[in-house]
Design an enzyme around this catalytic site. Sequence first.
Site, PDB file in Angstrom:
ATOM      1  N   GLY A   1       0.837  -1.192   0.000  1.00 31.78           N
ATOM      2  CA  GLY A   1       0.000   0.000   0.000  1.00 31.78           C
ATOM      3  C   GLY A   1       0.874   1.244   0.000  1.00 31.78           C
ATOM      4  N   GLY A   2       0.314   2.308   0.557  1.00 33.76           N
ATOM      5  CA  GLY A   2       1.043   3.578   0.590  1.00 33.76           C
ATOM      6  C   GLY A   2       2.363   3.479   1.326  1.00 33.76           C
TER       7      GLY A   2
ATOM      8  N   GLY B   1      24.871  11.540 -29.632  1.00 35.79           N
ATOM      9  CA  GLY B   1      24.399  12.239 -28.440  1.00 35.79           C
ATOM     10  C   GLY B   1      24.909  11.583 -27.171  1.00 35.79           C
ATOM     11  N   ALA B   2      25.131  10.276 -27.241  1.00 38.29           N
ATOM     12  CA  ALA B   2      25.595   9.563 -26.051  1.00 38.29           C
ATOM     13  C   ALA B   2      27.001  10.019 -25.658  1.00 38.29           C
ATOM     14  CB  ALA B   2      25.561   8.056 -26.290  1.00 38.29           C
TER      15      ALA B   2
END
Length: 515
Positions: free
Chosen positions: A168-169, A405-406
């Site tokens: 859960g949370g 770009g790498a």
Amino acid sequence: MKGFETYQEKKIQSMQGGGTARMEAQHRKGKLSARERLDVLLDPGSFEEMGGLVTHRCRDFGLENEVYLGDGVVTGLGTVNGQRIAVFSQDFTVLGGSLSETHAEKIIKLMDLALRIGVPVVGLNDSGGARIQEGVTSLAGYADIFYRNVKASGLVPQLSVIMGPCAGGAVYSPAITDWIFMVEQTSYMFVTGPNVVKTVTHEEVSSEELGGATTHATRSGIAHFTYPNEVECLQAVRRLLSYLPPNCAVRPLRGSGWPQPTASDRRPALDRIVPESSNSPYDMQEVISALVDEGSWMEVQPEYGGNILVGFARMGDQTIGVVANQPMILAGVLDNNASRKAARFVRFCDAFQIPLLVLVDVPGFLPGTEQEWNGIITNGAKLLYAFSEATVPRVSLITRKAYGGAYDVMNSKHIGADINLAWPSAEIAVMGPKGAAEIIFKSEIASSKNPEETLNQKVNEYTEKFANPYIAASRGFVDDVILPSESRMRILGAFGALQTKAHQPLPKKHGNIPL
Ligand code: HXC
């Protein structure tokens, strides 16, 4: 002594958790008790408990008759390798380790103290979640903890060790912390459990498959470290802490700082590691092992995004963070998982003054619809942003490919790296020679009598011109081309020189990282 009997009675009671039967049930599941875990984690005799006499205030649903001293969580200060930490250890034998208002207050008080004295916070999680009988007050307790996790982020290291349920949370506290450890078969984390999953999506899945250690180590990447049992897991927590400073204001320097390199730092084996063929793989793990102090490499997320390696190590006994492309997996390409994995690691190192060593052998970003539709643009930008903002000492070593770009993203000079080195085998170009030749000589190749031969010839031309480190070196984008065997000496020297690096952040509130 006046009051001794009551004192003794209370102390004994607070040690008993939820009683012998529940303790035995805990052991039968292969789990240690909350206090046994602290015994493994902390230096012997160093634990100073706080809040061992706290009790809950709930008077509903029969809880008035179920009052346990400590209220299901053991909190206090202790030392690991002589360094102080704040630690809480949830006790599943007390109402399933569930989080009540007072249980939360104990954790909050501990975190506030940890921030005041500047020490890491380690949480041992074993809890059925919000104490159901208390309703909204326990939800408030969770939110108070989340809030402090965020405030503490970047100020003190925060470690979460999942040793039972975390559902859960409740998962959001570990998720905000820096490092998540899990134990195989006995721990799990998920937002909604198998029953809810079945109702909503009609999927049948076990707890282990949905959110066990293996799932989070290999599929989601949420677990940074997993171990087959609790003792090994807690020993690994001790090991990780040995690399970290207590808080962001303290440099993780040991002894008298970075040593002068000597001839003993030469590593001749590295001269033979990169294969002749540019497309043959080699194991970057071997490069890391040769460069760092023997046995000091502690890899983070070893089973996730394996095309990039991240982890802590020591050089000259000093902590460094390593980010390295791994040519053995997907040729070391950057994809969504690798970009996110490395970006978060870089952020941690920068927050805690840990120098970065970046080993580059990257053919580019992974093409394809899966990558594009899952946000490679934003995820790649995360790594670019993380490096660009990092003000810690940053050293890069290009071992082979640094394409497109790498090249820019992988700690290039242009985005603020301090010292950039390259091996003679480095290839720094917009793309691989074959792809480049196919594009720029497309019509020449198509109209040639022997297209294959023309392509090969053009590939060779391009390779000769660009697939080397010398154009980048002539521009000063690479500071020096070095022999692989000299790398450890040069990196030690670089970090030694950079240990006085000062950083002056720009006057702004904060940037807007592409989250
Ligand atoms: C109160 C709890 C409890 C809880 C377990 N117990 N969870 N008591 N609140 N949340 C108690 C049980 O009554 C039992 O008491 C003891 O702990 C051990 O539980 P068992 O069920 O016997 O253990 P086991 O079979 O190992 O199962 C463990 C479990 C299960 C899977 C965690 O107990 C369970 O499903 N609990 C409820 C989980 C849950 O729904 N929690 C709320 C989630 S919502 P006795 O007296 O018999 O020893 C949530 C919201 C957070 O957490 C939101 C934050 C924003």
